[in-house]
Design an enzyme around this catalytic site. Structure first.
Site: not given
Ligand code: ATP
Length: 318
Positions: A29, A156
């Site tokens: 997203k 999200d």
């Molecule tokens: P958002 O945009 O929702 O803030 P993001 O894209 O910055 O999220 P994500 O990749 O969703 O970040 O990861 C955030 C944290 O979630 C990671 O650092 C990790 O510790 C944890 N996590 C747990 N499960 C997962 C997964 N399947 N994939 C990614 N991260 C995960």
């Protein structure tokens, strides 16, 4: 801009109790508008956001098994724990608890969405796990029921159960689809060398605001919604906004260069995606998007740059 997928085109309900494997695709997203309100007593910030699901996908395959296991390949392999902390496992367990099914599945994740990139990759994987296990176990929950479970997993996650373009309120978990005439928007996604922590970005915004060093908060999403309805990319470019961008830029000042480079390459506008560090750029069409991505890759300012389009559906059996 081209005619595109409509939210109600593909009410492809998960198929009943599949022997497996069940393959689910789930998109990343971007937040076209991310208005961050004050910190609430429950530790969440009040959000007013417009989400759009874009065509960068993770894929989750679910097979029958005697226990719950997770393996993975792609982005984040070796960095991401595959234990009970992983959002895929947490989602499968939440669905099992909700439906009374044993949490038995062999899950395999193919990840393309960068880790901690502000593209909600973890939330996407949680939404994929809900849809995949629902199909594998034949529990046949509605999208709304799955979104209800999703809300307990992360702000999200409900949006990624639905996809499309939607307004998110509360702490982002209350979703209202935006039913504009279908249009495809073209994006360039500049992926950074390493991730940025979402809680750290919110803490930085709170700090900047306490010191009166943050830009004024965004107002309502009305201008953005009108731009979406108007189907005019230039107008949409002017309406993009993200309250977390100032925080992402103080934590990672080099992102300012990436934003400048994308705009210099002809993007209508560039914005930090969510809590960053991914930057997304709006292009007038797919050809222009390719050109901007090529320039960004050559600039050395990001690990890579990809084109994407949106809106696309949320987590779906494929
Ligand atoms: P958002 O945009 O929702 O803030 P993001 O894209 O910055 O999220 P994500 O990749 O969703 O970040 O990861 C955030 C944290 O979630 C990671 O650092 C990790 O510790 C944890 N996590 C747990 N499960 C997962 C997964 N399947 N994939 C990614 N991260 C995960």
């Amino acid at each position: 801009m081209t005619e595109a997928w409509r939210p109600d085109d593909d009410e492809d309900r998960p198929r009943r109790g599949l022997p497996g494997p069940v393959k689910v695709r789930v998109p990343a997203k971007v937040n076209l508008h991310l208005g961050v309100g004050p910190l609430r007593p429950d530790g969440f910030h009040e959000l007013n956001t417009v989400y759009q699901a874009i065509s960068i996908h993770d894929e989750l395959t679910a097979r029958r098994g005697d226990t719950l296991t997770l393996t993975m390949e792609g982005e984040g392999t070796g960095e991401l724990a595959l234990d009970e902390s992983n959002l895929v496992i947490r989602a499968a367990r939440a669905l099992a608890e909700h439906t009374g099914m044993p949490a038995h599945a062999r899950l395999h994740l193919r990840k393309q969405i960068p880790l901690a990139g502000g593209l909600a990759g973890g939330s996407a994987d949680a939404a994929a796990a809900l849809v995949a296990c629902d199909a594998l176990w034949g529990t046949e929950l509605s999208r709304d029921e799955l979104a209800g479970i999703a809300a307990g997993l992360g702000s999200d996650v409900p949006f990624l159960v639905y996809g499309g373009t939607a307004l998110g309120t509360g702490h982002g978990e209350t979703i209202s689809p935006i039913l504009a005439r279908p249009v495809t928007w073209h994006w360039v996604v500049a992926i950074a060398d390493s991730g940025l922590s979402t809680p750290a970005a919110y803490r930085e915004l709170d700090r900047l605001r306490a010191e009166y060093a943050a830009p004024p908060p965004l107002r309502s999403a009305d201008a953005l919604l009108a731009a979406l309805r108007g189907r005019d990319p230039a107008r949409l470019g002017r309406a993009l906004g993200n309250d977390l961008q100032a925080a992402a830029l103080t934590l990672r000042p080099a992102l300012a260069e990436t934003l400048k480079a994308g705009e210099a390459a002809g993007a209508l506008a560039g914005i930090v995606s969510g809590s960053g560090p991914t930057c997304v750029f709006l292009a007038t069409d797919a050809t222009q998007a390719e050109g901007i991505a090529t320039e960004l890759r050559a600039s050395g300012l990001c690990r890579t740059a990809r084109t994407a389009y949106g809106p696309v559906p949320g987590a779906r059996v494929c």
